[in-house]
Design an enzyme around this catalytic site. Structure first.
Site, PDB file in Angstrom:
ATOM      1  N   ASP A  51       0.837  -1.208   0.000  1.00 48.61           N
ATOM      2  CA  ASP A  51       0.000   0.000   0.000  1.00 48.61           C
ATOM      3  C   ASP A  51       0.873   1.259   0.000  1.00 48.61           C
ATOM      4  O   ASP A  51       0.362   2.378  -0.037  1.00 48.61           O
ATOM      5  CB  ASP A  51      -1.003  -0.006   1.164  1.00 48.61           C
ATOM      6  CG  ASP A  51      -0.335   0.012   2.529  1.00 48.61           C
ATOM      7  OD1 ASP A  51       0.901  -0.136   2.610  1.00 48.61           O
ATOM      8  OD2 ASP A  51      -1.075   0.159   3.537  1.00 48.61           O
ATOM      9  N   SER A  52       2.212   1.064  -0.013  1.00 46.77           N
ATOM     10  CA  SER A  52       3.111   2.210  -0.236  1.00 46.77           C
ATOM     11  C   SER A  52       2.841   2.827  -1.600  1.00 46.77           C
ATOM     12  O   SER A  52       3.326   3.914  -1.908  1.00 46.77           O
ATOM     13  CB  SER A  52       4.577   1.763  -0.143  1.00 46.77           C
ATOM     14  OG  SER A  52       4.821   0.651  -0.968  1.00 46.77           O
ATOM     15  N   ASP A  90      -1.129  -6.219   0.049  1.00 46.32           N
ATOM     16  CA  ASP A  90      -1.340  -5.504   1.307  1.00 46.32           C
ATOM     17  C   ASP A  90      -2.819  -5.225   1.535  1.00 46.32           C
ATOM     18  O   ASP A  90      -3.539  -4.851   0.604  1.00 46.32           O
ATOM     19  CB  ASP A  90      -0.634  -4.133   1.229  1.00 46.32           C
ATOM     20  CG  ASP A  90       0.561  -4.055   2.158  1.00 46.32           C
ATOM     21  OD1 ASP A  90       0.691  -4.908   3.046  1.00 46.32           O
ATOM     22  OD2 ASP A  90       1.360  -3.114   1.981  1.00 46.32           O
ATOM     23  N   GLU A 185       9.987  -3.968  10.026  1.00 42.06           N
ATOM     24  CA  GLU A 185      10.374  -2.700   9.378  1.00 42.06           C
ATOM     25  C   GLU A 185      10.959  -1.706  10.380  1.00 42.06           C
ATOM     26  O   GLU A 185      10.399  -1.497  11.461  1.00 42.06           O
ATOM     27  CB  GLU A 185       9.139  -2.074   8.683  1.00 42.06           C
ATOM     28  CG  GLU A 185       9.466  -0.729   8.031  1.00 42.06           C
ATOM     29  CD  GLU A 185       8.410  -0.232   7.065  1.00 42.06           C
ATOM     30  OE1 GLU A 185       7.432  -0.933   6.784  1.00 42.06           O
ATOM     31  OE2 GLU A 185       8.577   0.918   6.590  1.00 42.06           O
TER      32      GLU A 185
END
Ligand code: KIV
Length: 268
Positions: A51-52, A90, A185
């Site tokens: 979803d970046s 995502d 992350e």
């Protein structure tokens, strides 16, 4: 009747078993047919439709506005480009946090309508029931702990996460709930290494050092195509921004001076 040949050769059990075999996993976030196809042909183990894309494709400041329909659209494009790798999609913000039932319904759309092989969602302990609901229904889930960008406002920004105890509890909760892997992350390398040793499922690091079982980078970041933001953990494997700008400048000049198109680009 001949047996159906599976459309991809990397499976969820195989991905998971890489940890036992000690082979590191290479994952790339890609959002479209072309970049997914190139990444797959180059041998990545999984393509993550992240979803970046809210930032990289849509130019938004965060991933929060990304919708499930947008994720379905991009996942379909990626699936068409991938022959071998696992495709993980995502789940965007507020498509799984409300209830395990909501998580299952929306994960199901990414599998049924978009053709993803697995879904990824953010959070650890608090997402245990959502992960379990999906896995119980046969949907493989990749977890995501550490800097979880959908919680950017709660975390006070895109910051390195250093609470080792909490991070370990989150990662262990994902494994217990049935996740087959976990993205870690923006976590100090020593903490990520501890988490990796504690889990039997692979950890996929991004900004989490070399001790993880695999790594993930965003296609546009590693190709030098995303100019807005370059975190410390991004390694640029190419500087395509320069190549692309030079190509477009040359094209503009040739159009303006009348040297493009030439005879070889024209029909007689
Ligand atoms: O959205 C994304 O691309 C991701 C990866 C960077 C892990 O979540």
């Amino acid at each position: 009747m001949s047996a159906m040949v599976p459309p991809h050769s990397m499976t969820v059990p195989e991905f998971r078993a890489s940890k036992t075999r000690g082979s590191k996993l290479a994952v790339i976030t890609a959002y479209d047919y072309t970049s997914a196809r190139l990444s797959d042909e180059a041998g990545v183990d999984a393509v993550l439709v992240g979803d970046s894309l809210g930032m990289v494709v849509q130019g938004q400041p965060t991933s929060l506005p990304v919708t499930l329909d947008e994720m379905i659209y991009h996942t379909r494009c990626v699936v068409r480009g991938v022959r071998r790798a696992l495709v993980v999609a995502d789940m965007p913000f507020l498509t799984y946090q409300v209830s395990p039932r909501q998580a299952l319904r929306n994960a199901g759309r990414l599998i049924k309508e978009a053709g993803a092989h697995a879904v990824k969602l953010e959070g650890g302990v608090r997402m245990r029931a959502a992960v379990k609901a999906c896995v119980d229904a046969g949907i493989p889930v990749m977890g995501h702990v550490g800097l979880t960008p959908q919680a950017v406002h709660l975390l006070g920004g895109f910051k390195v996460q250093r609470n080792g105890e909490q991070l370990l509890a989150d990662a262990e909760a994902l494994e217990e709930a049935g996740a087959f892997a976990a993205v870690v992350e923006s976590v100090p390398a020593e903490i990520a290494k501890k988490i990796t040793s504690a889990l039997s499922i692979p950890t996929i690091g991004i900004g989490a050092g070399a001790g993880c079982d695999g790594q993930v980078l965003v296609f546009h970041d590693m190709m030098g195509l995303f100019p807005d933001f370059k975190p410390k953990f991004v390694k640029r494997y190419a500087n395509l921004d320069e190549t692309v700008k030079t190509a477009v400048e040359t094209y503009c000049r040739e159009v303006r001076e009348g040297t493009f198109p030439g005879a070889e680009h024209s029909y007689r």
